[in-house]
Design a protein around this motif. Structure first.
Motif, PDB file in Angstrom:
ATOM      1  N   ALA A 271       0.816  -1.221   0.000  1.00  0.00           N
ATOM      2  CA  ALA A 271       0.000   0.000   0.000  1.00  0.00           C
ATOM      3  C   ALA A 271       0.850   1.272   0.000  1.00  0.00           C
ATOM      4  CB  ALA A 271      -0.940  -0.006   1.201  1.00  0.00           C
ATOM      5  N   GLU A 272       1.958   1.249   0.758  1.00  0.00           N
ATOM      6  CA  GLU A 272       2.802   2.445   0.845  1.00  0.00           C
ATOM      7  C   GLU A 272       3.432   2.798  -0.492  1.00  0.00           C
ATOM      8  OE1 GLU A 272       5.472   2.980   4.220  1.00  0.00           O
ATOM      9  OE2 GLU A 272       4.516   1.278   5.191  1.00  0.00           O
ATOM     10  N   GLU A 273       3.551   1.803  -1.370  1.00  0.00           N
ATOM     11  CA  GLU A 273       4.201   2.029  -2.668  1.00  0.00           C
ATOM     12  C   GLU A 273       3.204   2.002  -3.822  1.00  0.00           C
ATOM     13  OE1 GLU A 273       8.159  -0.502  -1.970  1.00  0.00           O
ATOM     14  OE2 GLU A 273       6.401  -1.083  -0.818  1.00  0.00           O
ATOM     15  N   THR A 274       1.912   2.180  -3.498  1.00  0.00           N
ATOM     16  CA  THR A 274       0.844   2.113  -4.496  1.00  0.00           C
ATOM     17  C   THR A 274       0.210   3.485  -4.718  1.00  0.00           C
ATOM     18  OG1 THR A 274       0.329  -0.158  -3.847  1.00  0.00           O
ATOM     19  CG2 THR A 274      -1.364   1.027  -5.073  1.00  0.00           C
ATOM     20  N   THR A 275      -0.066   3.809  -5.962  1.00  0.00           N
ATOM     21  CA  THR A 275      -0.767   5.044  -6.277  1.00  0.00           C
ATOM     22  C   THR A 275      -2.228   4.920  -5.855  1.00  0.00           C
ATOM     23  OG1 THR A 275       0.665   5.360  -8.204  1.00  0.00           O
ATOM     24  CG2 THR A 275      -1.378   6.636  -8.133  1.00  0.00           C
ATOM     25  N   ASN A 276      -2.725   5.912  -5.115  1.00  0.00           N
ATOM     26  CA  ASN A 276      -4.108   5.923  -4.620  1.00  0.00           C
ATOM     27  C   ASN A 276      -4.485   4.580  -3.979  1.00  0.00           C
ATOM     28  OD1 ASN A 276      -6.738   6.576  -4.062  1.00  0.00           O
ATOM     29  ND2 ASN A 276      -7.318   7.044  -6.182  1.00  0.00           N
ATOM     30  N   PRO A 277      -3.800   4.190  -2.895  1.00  0.00           N
ATOM     31  CA  PRO A 277      -4.006   2.875  -2.289  1.00  0.00           C
ATOM     32  C   PRO A 277      -5.424   2.641  -1.762  1.00  0.00           C
ATOM     33  CG  PRO A 277      -2.708   4.289  -0.841  1.00  0.00           C
ATOM     34  CD  PRO A 277      -2.807   4.986  -2.150  1.00  0.00           C
ATOM     35  N   ARG A 278      -6.109   3.678  -1.303  1.00  0.00           N
ATOM     36  CA  ARG A 278      -7.467   3.492  -0.757  1.00  0.00           C
ATOM     37  C   ARG A 278      -8.438   3.002  -1.827  1.00  0.00           C
ATOM     38  NH1 ARG A 278      -8.213   4.988   4.312  1.00  0.00           N
ATOM     39  NH2 ARG A 278      -6.679   6.359   5.296  1.00  0.00           N
ATOM     40  N   ARG A 279      -8.164   3.322  -3.085  1.00  0.00           N
ATOM     41  CA  ARG A 279      -9.006   2.838  -4.181  1.00  0.00           C
ATOM     42  C   ARG A 279      -8.434   1.555  -4.790  1.00  0.00           C
ATOM     43  NH1 ARG A 279      -8.852   5.932  -9.767  1.00  0.00           N
ATOM     44  NH2 ARG A 279      -6.887   4.773  -9.750  1.00  0.00           N
ATOM     45  N   ASN A 280      -7.141   1.559  -5.059  1.00  0.00           N
ATOM     46  CA  ASN A 280      -6.544   0.466  -5.836  1.00  0.00           C
ATOM     47  C   ASN A 280      -6.302  -0.817  -5.047  1.00  0.00           C
ATOM     48  OD1 ASN A 280      -6.489   1.952  -8.224  1.00  0.00           O
ATOM     49  ND2 ASN A 280      -4.532   2.909  -7.709  1.00  0.00           N
ATOM     50  N   VAL A 281      -5.970  -0.704  -3.761  1.00  0.00           N
ATOM     51  CA  VAL A 281      -5.721  -1.920  -2.973  1.00  0.00           C
ATOM     52  C   VAL A 281      -6.994  -2.754  -2.806  1.00  0.00           C
ATOM     53  CG1 VAL A 281      -5.076  -2.802  -0.703  1.00  0.00           C
ATOM     54  CG2 VAL A 281      -3.656  -1.082  -1.813  1.00  0.00           C
TER      55      VAL A 281
ATOM     56  N   ARG B  65      -9.582  -2.819  -4.726  1.00  0.00           N
ATOM     57  CA  ARG B  65      -9.881  -3.365  -6.059  1.00  0.00           C
ATOM     58  C   ARG B  65      -9.018  -4.593  -6.351  1.00  0.00           C
ATOM     59  NH1 ARG B  65     -10.373   1.568 -10.485  1.00  0.00           N
ATOM     60  NH2 ARG B  65     -12.348   2.460  -9.752  1.00  0.00           N
ATOM     61  N   ALA B  66      -7.729  -4.466  -6.074  1.00  0.00           N
ATOM     62  CA  ALA B  66      -6.809  -5.576  -6.340  1.00  0.00           C
ATOM     63  C   ALA B  66      -7.163  -6.793  -5.498  1.00  0.00           C
ATOM     64  CB  ALA B  66      -5.366  -5.140  -6.058  1.00  0.00           C
ATOM     65  N   LEU B  67      -7.505  -6.568  -4.233  1.00  0.00           N
ATOM     66  CA  LEU B  67      -7.859  -7.674  -3.332  1.00  0.00           C
ATOM     67  C   LEU B  67      -9.082  -8.435  -3.841  1.00  0.00           C
ATOM     68  CD1 LEU B  67      -7.385  -5.932   0.141  1.00  0.00           C
ATOM     69  CD2 LEU B  67      -5.968  -7.748  -0.807  1.00  0.00           C
ATOM     70  N   ILE B  68     -10.122  -7.694  -4.177  1.00  0.00           N
ATOM     71  CA  ILE B  68     -11.389  -8.332  -4.572  1.00  0.00           C
ATOM     72  C   ILE B  68     -11.301  -8.946  -5.963  1.00  0.00           C
ATOM     73  CG2 ILE B  68     -13.827  -7.909  -5.051  1.00  0.00           C
ATOM     74  CD1 ILE B  68     -13.675  -5.652  -2.902  1.00  0.00           C
ATOM     75  N   VAL B  69     -10.863  -8.156  -6.939  1.00  0.00           N
ATOM     76  CA  VAL B  69     -10.794  -8.653  -8.319  1.00  0.00           C
ATOM     77  C   VAL B  69      -9.784  -9.795  -8.433  1.00  0.00           C
ATOM     78  CG1 VAL B  69     -10.220  -8.059 -10.700  1.00  0.00           C
ATOM     79  CG2 VAL B  69     -11.507  -6.445  -9.291  1.00  0.00           C
ATOM     80  N   GLY B  70      -8.633  -9.643  -7.791  1.00  0.00           N
ATOM     81  CA  GLY B  70      -7.605 -10.672  -7.857  1.00  0.00           C
ATOM     82  C   GLY B  70      -8.069 -11.998  -7.265  1.00  0.00           C
ATOM     83  N   THR B  71      -8.664 -11.935  -6.079  1.00  0.00           N
ATOM     84  CA  THR B  71      -9.094 -13.156  -5.405  1.00  0.00           C
ATOM     85  C   THR B  71     -10.197 -13.869  -6.183  1.00  0.00           C
ATOM     86  OG1 THR B  71      -8.566 -12.126  -3.277  1.00  0.00           O
ATOM     87  CG2 THR B  71      -9.916 -14.103  -3.215  1.00  0.00           C
ATOM     88  N   LEU B  72     -11.195 -13.131  -6.634  1.00  0.00           N
ATOM     89  CA  LEU B  72     -12.294 -13.748  -7.388  1.00  0.00           C
ATOM     90  C   LEU B  72     -11.804 -14.315  -8.720  1.00  0.00           C
ATOM     91  CD1 LEU B  72     -15.207 -11.205  -6.784  1.00  0.00           C
ATOM     92  CD2 LEU B  72     -14.888 -13.442  -5.726  1.00  0.00           C
ATOM     93  N   SER B  73     -10.941 -13.574  -9.408  1.00  0.00           N
ATOM     94  CA  SER B  73     -10.440 -14.023 -10.711  1.00  0.00           C
ATOM     95  C   SER B  73      -9.640 -15.311 -10.575  1.00  0.00           C
ATOM     96  CB  SER B  73      -9.565 -12.943 -11.350  1.00  0.00           C
ATOM     97  OG  SER B  73     -10.309 -11.761 -11.542  1.00  0.00           O
TER      98      SER B  73
END
Length: 320
Positions: A123-133, A135-143
Motif C-alpha cells: 500500500a505504501e508504494e501504491t498510487t491511490n491505495p485506498r481505491r486500488n488496494v 480493487r486488487a484484493l477483490i478482483v484478484g481473489t475472485l479471478s
C-alpha cells in the motif's frame, strides 16, 4: 512469518524441480534441481531488491504469459474430451470421503490462495491505495478462484472423472494435457516455469515487507528494517526471507533426499497451517478493532457476521 517462509519454500523447491524436469524432458539436459533452485532464488532476490516497479512488472509479464498458456491448454483438454464433460466434479458425493475428504484437501485449497493479501502489503508504494488496494484484493481473489476451478474442471474432465487415475498422477494437469495434446506439451511446462517465477517474485515482495514492517515497529530486531541506500527497498528483509526458504529446501531436499514434488506438498501444507491461524485471528480481530477505533463506521453484516462466518470456515482446514 514462519508460515510464510515454509510456504515460500514450496515455491523455491518447485522452481528447481520444475526447471530440472523441463530441461530433461525437452533438451535432455540433467542439472540437479538444487542448483536450479539456488539460481532461481538469486535471480528473484536481485529483481525484488532493485525495486518494486521492476520486479512487479516482470511478475505481471510472467503471470499473463502463464495465464494465456494455461487457459489455452484447458480449452484444448475440454474440446478433446468433450464427451466426458459433466457436473460430477462439483458434487459432494463425487469427493472421496465426502465432507471429510474436503476437510483433508482444504489446507491445500487455502494454500493456493496464500498471497491474496499481497497488494495490501504494498500500500505504501501504491498510487491511490485506498481505491486500488481494495480493487486488487477483490478482483484478484475472485479471478484466481474462477481460474482455479476452470483449470481443475478441465483436468478432471481430461481424466474422464477417474478419481483413482488423478490420485496416481503426481502432476495431474501435465499428465492430462499430455494425454490430450502430447504434441504441444511444452505449453504446460512453460506455463509452470513462468507461474513459479511470478509467484516467487510476488510473495517475496509482499511477505518480506511484513518482516520489514515488524522491525520498523520495534517487534523484531532493527536489522530487518534496513532500507537499500540506492534502490530504497527493504533488502535485508527480502534476502532474509528468501534465503531462509532456500535453506529449508536444501536442508530437507538434500539431507532427507525428498523429491521436489513431495517436498512441495509437504511444505505447502505445513506452511499453510500457521497462515490459516493468522487468517482466523484476523477475522476475530476485525469487530474488536472496528468497535474500538472506528465505532461510527461499524456495520453488523460487514464487521461482525462476515468475519464470524470466515472464522468458522477457517476451522475446516485446521481440522483437515
Amino acid at each position: 512469518m514462519v508460515g510464510y517462509c515454509i510456504a515460500a519454500a514450496s515455491v523455491v523447491v518447485i522452481s528447481g524441480g520444475w526447471a530440472a524436469q523441463t530441461l530433461q524432458t525437452f533438451l535432455g539436459i540433467n542439472i540437479p534441481w538444487q542448483v536450479l533452485a539456488i539460481i532461481a532464488t538469486a535471480i528473484v532476490g536481485v529483481l525484488v531488491s532493485r525495486g518494486i516497479s521492476l520486479s512487479t512488472t516482470w511478475a505481471a509479464i510472467f503471470f499473463y504469459f502463464e495465464l494465456i498458456l494455461l487457459v489455452v491448454g484447458a480449452v484444448i483438454m475440454l474440446v478433446v474430451n468433450r464427451g466426458s464433460i459433466s457436473m460430477a466434479p462439483f458434487t459432494i458425493a463425487a469427493v472421496t470421503g465426502g465432507w471429510k475428504g474436503i476437510g483433508l484437501g482444504f489446507p491445500l485449497a487455502i494454500y493456493l490462495f496464500i498471497g491474496w493479501e499481497n497488494s495490501a502489503m504494498l500500500a505504501e508504494e501504491t498510487t491511490n491505495p485506498r481505491r486500488n488496494v481494495p480493487r486488487a484484493l477483490i478482483v484478484g481473489t475472485l479471478s484466481i478462484g474462477i481460474l482455479y476451478m476452470f483449470l481443475s474442471f478441465a483436468t478432471e474432465t481430461a481424466f474422464h472423472n477417474d478419481v483413482k487415475a488423478i490420485t496416481n498422477s503426481s502432476l495431474p494437469f501435465v499428465d492430462a494435457f499430455k494425454a490430450s495434446a502430447a504434441g504441444i506439451l511444452i505449453i504446460a511446462y512453460l506455463a509452470g516455469v513462468t507461474s513459479i517465477f511470478s509467484s516467487l517474485i510476488g510473495l517475496t515482495n509482499a511477505q518480506a515487507r511484513i518482516l520489514f514492517s515488524s522491525a520498523r515497529e520495534g517487534l523484531l530486531p532493527p536489522f530487518f528494517g534496513k532500507i537499500h541506500p540506492q534502490h530504497r527497498t527493504p533488502h535485508a528483509a527480502m534476502w532474509t526471507y528468501i534465503v531462509v526458504a532456500l535453506v529449508i529446501v536444501l536442508g530437507f531436499g538434500t539431507f532427507y533426499n525428498i523429491d521436489p514434488v513431495t517436498l512441495f506438498g509437504d511444505t505447502g501444507t505445513l506452511g499453510t497451517i500457521p497462515v490459516v491461524v493468522t487468517y482466523l485471528l484476523t477475522n476475530l480481530a476485525l469487530p474488536v478493532y472496528m468497535l474500538r477505533y472506528h465505532r461510527e463506521d461499524f456495520n453488523v453484516f460487514t464487521h461482525l457476521i462476515v468475519p464470524v462466518v470466515g472464522t468458522l470456515l477457517m476451522l475446516m482446514p485446521l481440522w483437515g
